[in-house]
Motif scaffolding. Structure first.
Motif, mmCIF file in Angstrom:
data_model
loop_
_atom_site.group_PDB
_atom_site.id
_atom_site.type_symbol
_atom_site.label_atom_id
_atom_site.label_comp_id
_atom_site.label_asym_id
_atom_site.label_seq_id
_atom_site.Cartn_x
_atom_site.Cartn_y
_atom_site.Cartn_z
ATOM 1 N N VAL A 9 0.923 -1.309 0.199
ATOM 2 C CA VAL A 9 -0.122 -0.244 0.048
ATOM 3 C C VAL A 9 0.833 1.111 -0.112
ATOM 4 N N PRO A 10 0.218 2.667 -0.349
ATOM 5 C CA PRO A 10 1.272 3.646 -0.219
ATOM 6 C C PRO A 10 1.538 3.841 1.389
ATOM 7 N N GLY A 11 2.556 4.592 1.519
ATOM 8 C CA GLY A 11 2.766 4.862 2.823
ATOM 9 C C GLY A 11 1.839 5.924 3.324
ATOM 10 N N SER A 12 1.860 5.968 4.628
ATOM 11 C CA SER A 12 0.832 6.789 5.374
ATOM 12 C C SER A 12 1.111 8.143 5.099
ATOM 13 N N ILE A 13 0.033 8.989 5.280
ATOM 14 C CA ILE A 13 0.376 10.615 4.920
ATOM 15 C C ILE A 13 -0.076 11.134 6.465
ATOM 16 N N THR A 14 1.013 11.779 7.057
ATOM 17 C CA THR A 14 0.631 12.547 8.009
ATOM 18 C C THR A 14 0.852 13.983 7.953
ATOM 19 N N ASN A 15 -0.236 14.803 8.255
ATOM 20 C CA ASN A 15 -0.484 16.054 7.968
ATOM 21 C C ASN A 15 -1.722 16.687 8.633
ATOM 22 N N VAL A 16 -2.019 17.832 8.248
ATOM 23 C CA VAL A 16 -3.565 18.379 8.445
ATOM 24 C C VAL A 16 -3.960 19.296 7.301
ATOM 25 N N GLY A 17 -5.284 19.280 7.235
ATOM 26 C CA GLY A 17 -5.570 19.866 5.880
ATOM 27 C C GLY A 17 -5.685 19.036 4.693
ATOM 28 N N LEU A 18 -5.545 19.793 3.613
ATOM 29 C CA LEU A 18 -5.826 18.918 2.337
ATOM 30 C C LEU A 18 -4.745 18.201 1.884
ATOM 31 N N VAL A 19 -4.645 16.781 1.459
ATOM 32 C CA VAL A 19 -3.707 15.983 0.978
ATOM 33 C C VAL A 19 -4.282 15.267 -0.243
ATOM 34 N N VAL A 20 -3.457 14.737 -1.079
ATOM 35 C CA VAL A 20 -3.663 14.085 -2.426
ATOM 36 C C VAL A 20 -3.807 12.715 -2.127
ATOM 37 N N ILE A 21 -4.852 12.084 -2.564
ATOM 38 C CA ILE A 21 -4.985 10.555 -2.492
ATOM 39 C C ILE A 21 -3.929 10.030 -3.722
ATOM 40 N N PRO A 22 -3.068 8.982 -2.991
ATOM 41 C CA PRO A 22 -2.363 8.484 -4.035
ATOM 42 C C PRO A 22 -2.721 7.153 -4.877
ATOM 43 N N ASP A 23 -2.089 6.892 -5.818
ATOM 44 C CA ASP A 23 -2.679 5.658 -6.635
ATOM 45 C C ASP A 23 -2.433 4.380 -5.484
ATOM 46 N N GLN A 24 -2.583 3.288 -6.048
ATOM 47 C CA GLN A 24 -2.268 1.878 -5.486
ATOM 48 C C GLN A 24 -0.864 1.325 -5.097
ATOM 49 N N ASN A 25 -0.137 2.374 -5.590
ATOM 50 C CA ASN A 25 1.525 1.981 -5.344
ATOM 51 C C ASN A 25 1.486 0.423 -6.012
ATOM 52 N N THR A 26 2.040 -0.429 -5.378
ATOM 53 C CA THR A 26 2.337 -1.701 -6.099
ATOM 54 C C THR A 26 1.337 -2.955 -6.061
ATOM 55 N N LEU A 27 0.143 -2.370 -5.249
ATOM 56 C CA LEU A 27 -0.624 -3.420 -4.940
ATOM 57 C C LEU A 27 -1.282 -4.263 -6.332
ATOM 58 N N VAL A 28 -1.382 -5.469 -6.244
ATOM 59 C CA VAL A 28 -2.080 -6.231 -7.319
ATOM 60 C C VAL A 28 -3.229 -6.809 -6.438
ATOM 61 N N GLY A 29 -4.173 -6.571 -7.258
ATOM 62 C CA GLY A 29 -5.705 -7.258 -6.693
ATOM 63 C C GLY A 29 -5.627 -8.767 -6.846
ATOM 64 N N PRO A 30 -6.708 -9.158 -6.240
ATOM 65 C CA PRO A 30 -7.100 -10.660 -6.192
ATOM 66 C C PRO A 30 -7.293 -11.054 -7.712
ATOM 67 N N SER A 31 -7.071 -12.514 -7.900
ATOM 68 C CA SER A 31 -7.535 -12.910 -9.400
ATOM 69 C C SER A 31 -8.869 -12.391 -9.955
ATOM 70 N N GLY A 32 -8.790 -11.809 -10.903
ATOM 71 C CA GLY A 32 -10.215 -11.335 -11.634
ATOM 72 C C GLY A 32 -10.467 -9.912 -11.158
ATOM 73 N N LYS A 33 -9.670 -9.159 -10.460
ATOM 74 C CA LYS A 33 -9.924 -7.944 -9.889
ATOM 75 C C LYS A 33 -9.037 -6.875 -10.132
ATOM 76 N N VAL A 34 -9.425 -5.724 -10.403
ATOM 77 C CA VAL A 34 -8.597 -4.542 -10.581
ATOM 78 C C VAL A 34 -8.939 -3.546 -9.609
ATOM 79 N N PHE A 35 -7.937 -2.696 -9.392
ATOM 80 C CA PHE A 35 -7.985 -1.593 -8.486
ATOM 81 C C PHE A 35 -9.130 -0.652 -9.105
#
Length: 142
Positions: free
Chosen positions: A43-69
């Motif tokens: 998973v992406p690394g945790s984000i520590t902040n306050v206020g607006l942060v940008v949601i990251p993509d899935q990093n290197t996650l691979v889904g279960p068979s037959g599934k996509v992020f």
């Protein structure tokens, strides 16, 4: 600043006029990510902040068979609020976003290969075993 810090409930001996100044501390929150049944990757690394942060993509996650992020959700069962990579998230409390895994869908397309009459069957969408369509539309080559 400098000086003695006092907490609510502390005893203070008042022997003259004095002013206690507010001490401001910035509170940071953590946005963590959960793979929610991913087959592999991180998973992406945790984000520590306050206020607006940008949601990251899935990093290197691979889904279960037959599934996509499919993005992130505030609940593991995808009944919460959806968040897509690149969205702005207002981080005002500690939170966890869960990977959502959508069914992987492929398209089976039929081509008449220069047929002289009729039409090929309609495309089919699916994953895994599908049944090949028959020549129900009078496809012919003369």
């Amino acid at each position: 600043g400098t000086g003695v810090s006092y907490q609510p409930g502390d005893n203070f001996e008042l022997t003259s006029n004095i002013t206690l100044y507010a001490k401001w501390v910035t509170t940071f929150y953590t946005l963590s990510f959960n793979g929610n049944g991913n087959a592999s990757g991180s998973v992406p690394g945790s984000i520590t902040n306050v206020g607006l942060v940008v949601i990251p993509d899935q990093n290197t996650l691979v889904g279960p068979s037959g599934k996509v992020f499919g993005g992130w959700n505030t609940k593991a069962d995808d009944t919460g609020i959806d968040w897509a990579p690149g969205d702005n998230y207002d981080l005002q409390a500690n939170a966890v976003l869960y990977a959502i895994w959508d069914a992987q869908v492929f398209t089976l397309t039929y081509d008449g290969n220069n047929q002289s009459s009729g039409t090929p069957p309609l495309s089919q969408k699916g994953f895994g075993d599908v049944v090949v369509a028959g020549n129900d539309n009078s496809l012919a080559l003369t």
